[in-house]
Scaffold this motif. Structure first.
Motif, PDB file in Angstrom:
ATOM      1  N   TYR A   1       0.865  -1.183   0.000  1.00 40.30           N
ATOM      2  CA  TYR A   1       0.000   0.000   0.000  1.00 40.30           C
ATOM      3  C   TYR A   1       0.900   1.230   0.000  1.00 40.30           C
ATOM      4  CZ  TYR A   1      -2.343   3.799   2.615  1.00 40.30           C
ATOM      5  OH  TYR A   1      -2.785   5.028   3.053  1.00 40.30           O
TER       6      TYR A   1
ATOM      7  N   GLY B   1       0.936   5.739  -1.550  1.00 35.79           N
ATOM      8  CA  GLY B   1       0.006   6.789  -1.956  1.00 35.79           C
ATOM      9  C   GLY B   1       0.658   8.072  -2.394  1.00 35.79           C
ATOM     10  N   ARG B   2      -0.249   9.000  -2.754  1.00 36.15           N
ATOM     11  CA  ARG B   2       0.183  10.309  -3.243  1.00 36.15           C
ATOM     12  C   ARG B   2      -0.893  11.338  -2.870  1.00 36.15           C
ATOM     13  NH1 ARG B   2       2.552  14.896  -4.517  1.00 36.15           N
ATOM     14  NH2 ARG B   2       1.666  15.956  -6.314  1.00 36.15           N
ATOM     15  N   GLY B   3      -0.443  12.490  -2.398  1.00 33.89           N
ATOM     16  CA  GLY B   3      -1.361  13.599  -2.143  1.00 33.89           C
ATOM     17  C   GLY B   3      -1.379  14.490  -3.369  1.00 33.89           C
TER      18      GLY B   3
ATOM     19  N   GLY C   1      11.384  13.250  -6.722  1.00 33.90           N
ATOM     20  CA  GLY C   1      11.369  12.745  -5.340  1.00 33.90           C
ATOM     21  C   GLY C   1      10.218  11.767  -5.116  1.00 33.90           C
TER      22      GLY C   1
ATOM     23  N   GLN D   1      -3.313   4.806  -2.962  1.00 30.92           N
ATOM     24  CA  GLN D   1      -4.297   5.815  -2.545  1.00 30.92           C
ATOM     25  C   GLN D   1      -3.926   7.215  -3.058  1.00 30.92           C
ATOM     26  OE1 GLN D   1      -4.332   6.739   1.722  1.00 30.92           O
ATOM     27  NE2 GLN D   1      -6.538   7.059   1.656  1.00 30.92           N
TER      28      GLN D   1
ATOM     29  N   GLU E   1      -7.282  14.834   1.365  1.00 31.74           N
ATOM     30  CA  GLU E   1      -6.226  15.419   2.215  1.00 31.74           C
ATOM     31  C   GLU E   1      -5.749  16.753   1.642  1.00 31.74           C
ATOM     32  OE1 GLU E   1      -2.441  13.377   1.957  1.00 31.74           O
ATOM     33  OE2 GLU E   1      -1.565  14.556   3.559  1.00 31.74           O
TER      34      GLU E   1
ATOM     35  N   GLN F   1      -6.303   7.835   5.911  1.00 36.33           N
ATOM     36  CA  GLN F   1      -5.040   7.291   5.386  1.00 36.33           C
ATOM     37  C   GLN F   1      -4.731   5.929   6.004  1.00 36.33           C
ATOM     38  OE1 GLN F   1      -1.975  10.091   4.320  1.00 36.33           O
ATOM     39  NE2 GLN F   1      -0.328   8.655   4.696  1.00 36.33           N
TER      40      GLN F   1
ATOM     41  N   ALA G   1       8.404   7.647   2.025  1.00 35.87           N
ATOM     42  CA  ALA G   1       9.499   8.430   2.625  1.00 35.87           C
ATOM     43  C   ALA G   1       9.111   8.697   4.084  1.00 35.87           C
ATOM     44  CB  ALA G   1       9.724   9.725   1.858  1.00 35.87           C
TER      45      ALA G   1
ATOM     46  N   ASP H   1       8.592  11.015   6.047  1.00 29.60           N
ATOM     47  CA  ASP H   1       7.626  12.034   6.502  1.00 29.60           C
ATOM     48  C   ASP H   1       6.245  11.462   6.815  1.00 29.60           C
ATOM     49  OD1 ASP H   1       7.259  11.496   3.741  1.00 29.60           O
ATOM     50  OD2 ASP H   1       6.370  13.454   3.368  1.00 29.60           O
ATOM     51  N   GLN H   2       5.901  10.329   6.191  1.00 28.96           N
ATOM     52  CA  GLN H   2       4.551   9.769   6.381  1.00 28.96           C
ATOM     53  C   GLN H   2       4.456   8.872   7.614  1.00 28.96           C
ATOM     54  OE1 GLN H   2       1.856  10.629   4.341  1.00 28.96           O
ATOM     55  NE2 GLN H   2       3.344  12.082   3.524  1.00 28.96           N
TER      56      GLN H   2
ATOM     57  N   PHE I   1       1.283   6.354  10.145  1.00 28.68           N
ATOM     58  CA  PHE I   1       1.227   4.899  10.300  1.00 28.68           C
ATOM     59  C   PHE I   1       1.580   4.453  11.719  1.00 28.68           C
ATOM     60  CE2 PHE I   1       1.894   5.673   5.685  1.00 28.68           C
ATOM     61  CZ  PHE I   1       0.562   5.461   5.360  1.00 28.68           C
TER      62      PHE I   1
ATOM     63  N   LEU J   1      14.871  12.615  -1.572  1.00 25.47           N
ATOM     64  CA  LEU J   1      15.690  13.149  -2.652  1.00 25.47           C
ATOM     65  C   LEU J   1      15.836  14.636  -2.347  1.00 25.47           C
ATOM     66  CD1 LEU J   1      16.997  12.377  -5.409  1.00 25.47           C
ATOM     67  CD2 LEU J   1      14.972  13.322  -6.490  1.00 25.47           C
TER      68      LEU J   1
HETATM   69  P1  TYM Z   1       3.047  12.986  -1.073  1.00 24.49           P
HETATM   70  O1  TYM Z   1       2.214  13.260  -2.260  1.00 24.49           O
HETATM   71  O2  TYM Z   1       3.569  14.151  -0.282  1.00 24.49           O
HETATM   72  O3  TYM Z   1       4.283  12.123  -1.489  1.00 24.49           O
HETATM   73  C1  TYM Z   1       4.162  10.911  -2.213  1.00 24.49           C
HETATM   74  C2  TYM Z   1       5.269   9.952  -1.810  1.00 24.49           C
HETATM   75  O4  TYM Z   1       6.536  10.526  -2.073  1.00 24.49           O
HETATM   76  C3  TYM Z   1       7.302  10.625  -0.878  1.00 24.49           C
HETATM   77  N1  TYM Z   1       8.124  11.838  -1.028  1.00 24.49           N
HETATM   78  C4  TYM Z   1       9.439  11.801  -1.299  1.00 24.49           C
HETATM   79  N2  TYM Z   1      10.290  10.758  -1.403  1.00 24.49           N
HETATM   80  C5  TYM Z   1      11.588  11.045  -1.663  1.00 24.49           C
HETATM   81  N3  TYM Z   1      12.056  12.308  -1.818  1.00 24.49           N
HETATM   82  C6  TYM Z   1      11.255  13.387  -1.721  1.00 24.49           C
HETATM   83  N4  TYM Z   1      11.752  14.606  -1.899  1.00 24.49           N
HETATM   84  C7  TYM Z   1       9.858  13.152  -1.457  1.00 24.49           C
HETATM   85  N5  TYM Z   1       8.771  13.944  -1.274  1.00 24.49           N
HETATM   86  C8  TYM Z   1       7.726  13.126  -1.043  1.00 24.49           C
HETATM   87  C9  TYM Z   1       6.281  10.641   0.245  1.00 24.49           C
HETATM   88  O5  TYM Z   1       6.793  10.196   1.482  1.00 24.49           O
HETATM   89  C10 TYM Z   1       5.257   9.655  -0.296  1.00 24.49           C
HETATM   90  O6  TYM Z   1       5.684   8.332  -0.081  1.00 24.49           O
HETATM   91  N6  TYM Z   1      -0.317  11.739   2.500  1.00 24.49           N
HETATM   92  C11 TYM Z   1       0.504  11.235   1.412  1.00 24.49           C
HETATM   93  C12 TYM Z   1      -0.268  10.333   0.463  1.00 24.49           C
HETATM   94  C13 TYM Z   1      -0.441   8.937   0.991  1.00 24.49           C
HETATM   95  C14 TYM Z   1       0.593   7.990   1.201  1.00 24.49           C
HETATM   96  C15 TYM Z   1      -0.051   6.816   1.684  1.00 24.49           C
HETATM   97  C16 TYM Z   1       1.984   8.040   1.002  1.00 24.49           C
HETATM   98  C17 TYM Z   1      -1.620   8.344   1.324  1.00 24.49           C
HETATM   99  N7  TYM Z   1      -1.400   7.061   1.738  1.00 24.49           N
HETATM  100  C18 TYM Z   1       0.684   5.668   1.960  1.00 24.49           C
HETATM  101  C19 TYM Z   1       2.719   6.899   1.298  1.00 24.49           C
HETATM  102  C20 TYM Z   1       2.071   5.733   1.782  1.00 24.49           C
HETATM  103  C21 TYM Z   1       1.145  12.371   0.648  1.00 24.49           C
HETATM  104  O7  TYM Z   1       0.660  13.484   0.661  1.00 24.49           O
HETATM  105  O8  TYM Z   1       2.265  11.985  -0.089  1.00 24.49           O
END
Ligand code: TYM
Length: 386
Positions: free
Chosen positions: A75, A77-79, A87, A109, A114, A197, A219, A221-222, A226, A249
């Motif tokens: 699982y 996702g992406r916001g 990244g 997702q 969000e 989420q 990454a 930050d999430q 969890f 990244l």
């Molecule tokens: P979002 O859209 O901010 O980011 C999507 C995914 O990319 C990772 N990420 C990065 N990874 C490496 N380098 C970077 N500079 C970078 N910026 C972002 C994020 O950690 C993420 O994995 N709330 C989430 C959406 C979501 C989600 C999930 C993400 C819903 N369910 C389950 C991961 C797992 C979001 O806004 O991701």
């Protein structure tokens, strides 16, 4: 005050990942775990050997279960608040590798809800449209349509809400405040959001009517989301979801992560070759003030964003990266040549990606799932039955 911030909504400063491991309570991926992964997957992705995927929660348990005939599902996702940058692609490339190696399902997702709630200027319709637009980038990475289910939260609101309710009832406002730093100015949707989420971590268990292990690549930050999922789901009779987590990244400029909101720090999947060239040529490097000085004392790849892009995404061959590093330190490789090499590699990746992205348009239906929401039709049908 810490000199960096990592939350699902803000990442800034020079991040100390060792400190994050301690503060978040996540486990580093050590040599023993790498050995175990290799035993099952038969090879290690460079993201693992290079410690780009550096931490986890319960990943060993996922492998134990897998080996004992109880496979997991993925699982992630992406916001959808804008265009996709390199990244974002990083955890998805790794997710694809996991899907290929373990032959498992992926639930993806798109959290348009969000982004609507947290991104002030973004309208409801814009967030929803970005879900469909961003899905093209995801499909372009080559996930298996038979094993991949992509959904916008708005499209799947029914099942998500029904299950988020059960989760939300077990989380207090004070926990949300402590976990995410929300204050009295937060809108009430933001307070509820994390329960949405959490749901995809149990979607397959709900469908199959039995507990199925879930692995979430993302990454770091999430992780706060969890952490809460792992507290709550066992109270509802489900497994704790496991995770595997990567570093960011970085920005092409000095410090921070690649961010869509800060100009010239990010390369987007839809950038033209000329834009890529301009951004890389303006990047922060570990080079000296002049070519003469660089030849004399060499460059410093450890602070160089161009080198980090080679290392993290575009020069995954070990021999080649060692060569770049040692030639740079010795003053044999000048920044111009190193940047040109990176520009060429990024543009070649983007050329293929952009072609696949276009080809993904007619395939959206093969990947996206949605619930029926046409209330007008439903009312008509109900009345017909009378
Ligand atoms: P979002 O859209 O901010 O980011 C999507 C995914 O990319 C990772 N990420 C990065 N990874 C490496 N380098 C970077 N500079 C970078 N910026 C972002 C994020 O950690 C993420 O994995 N709330 C989430 C959406 C979501 C989600 C999930 C993400 C819903 N369910 C389950 C991961 C797992 C979001 O806004 O991701």
């Amino acid at each position: 005050m810490p000199d960096f911030i990592v939350t699902p909504w803000e990442v800034s400063g020079e991040i100390d990942y060792d400190q994050i491991i301690k503060e978040f309570g996540i486990e580093p991926i050590d040599e023993k775990l790498l050995f175990y992964i290799k035993e099952i997957a038969k090879e290690l992705h460079p993201f693992l050997t290079r410690k780009i995927f550096f931490a986890h929660r319960d990943f060993k348990w996922i492998l134990d279960e897998y080996r004992n005939g109880n496979p997991f599902f993925l699982y992630t996702g992406r916001g959808p608040s804008g265009d996709i940058h390199l990244g974002h692609i990083m955890p998805w490339l790794f997710t694809k590798w996991l899907q290929d190696k373990f032959d498992v399902e992926l639930w993806f997702q798109l959290t348009d809800d969000e982004k609507f709630l947290f991104n002030q200027p973004l309208s409801y319709d814009e967030a929803y449209q970005y879900s469909y637009d961003n899905a093209l980038d995801i499909i372009a990475l080559g996930f298996d349509p038979k094993k991949t289910f992509i959904f916008s939260d708005i499209d799947l609101a029914g099942v998500l809400y029904r299950n988020a309710l059960k989760i939300a009832k077990k989380i207090t406002f004070s926990t949300i405040r402590a976990t995410f730093g929300l204050d009295n100015s937060a809108n009430i949707g933001q307070i509820f959001y994390t329960s949405i989420q959490t749901v995809p971590a149990i979607l397959k268990s709900i469908i199959e009517e039995k507990n199925i292990p879930c692995l979430i690549p993302h990454a770091v930050d999430q992780d706060p989301h969890f952490r809460l999922s792992r507290d709550v789901l066992p109270k509802l009779g489900y497994y704790k979801p496991a995770s595997i987590q990567c570093i960011f990244l970085p920005s092409l400029q000095q410090g921070g992560k690649m961010s869509a909101s800060v100009e010239n720090t990010a390369i987007f999947t839809q950038d033209s070759p000329a834009e890529v060239k301009k951004k890389v040529n303006n990047a922060f490097t570990g080079g000296q003030a002049s070519a003469k000085l660089q030849r004399e004392i060499g460059g410093n790849p450890s602070v160089c964003s161009v080198f980090k892009y080679h290392f993290m995404l575009f020069t995954l061959d070990d021999k080649e990266i060692r060569n770049i590093e040692s030639r740079c330190r010795a003053g044999d490789l000048l920044c111009g040549e190193c940047k040109n090499d990176l520009i060429q590699k990024i543009n070649s990746f983007l050329k293929t990606h952009q072609e696949r992205r276009e080809k993904a348009r007619p395939k959206l239906d093969k990947f996206l799932i949605k619930e029926r929401t046409d209330l007008k039709e439903i009312v008509k049908e109900k009345l017909k039955k009378l």
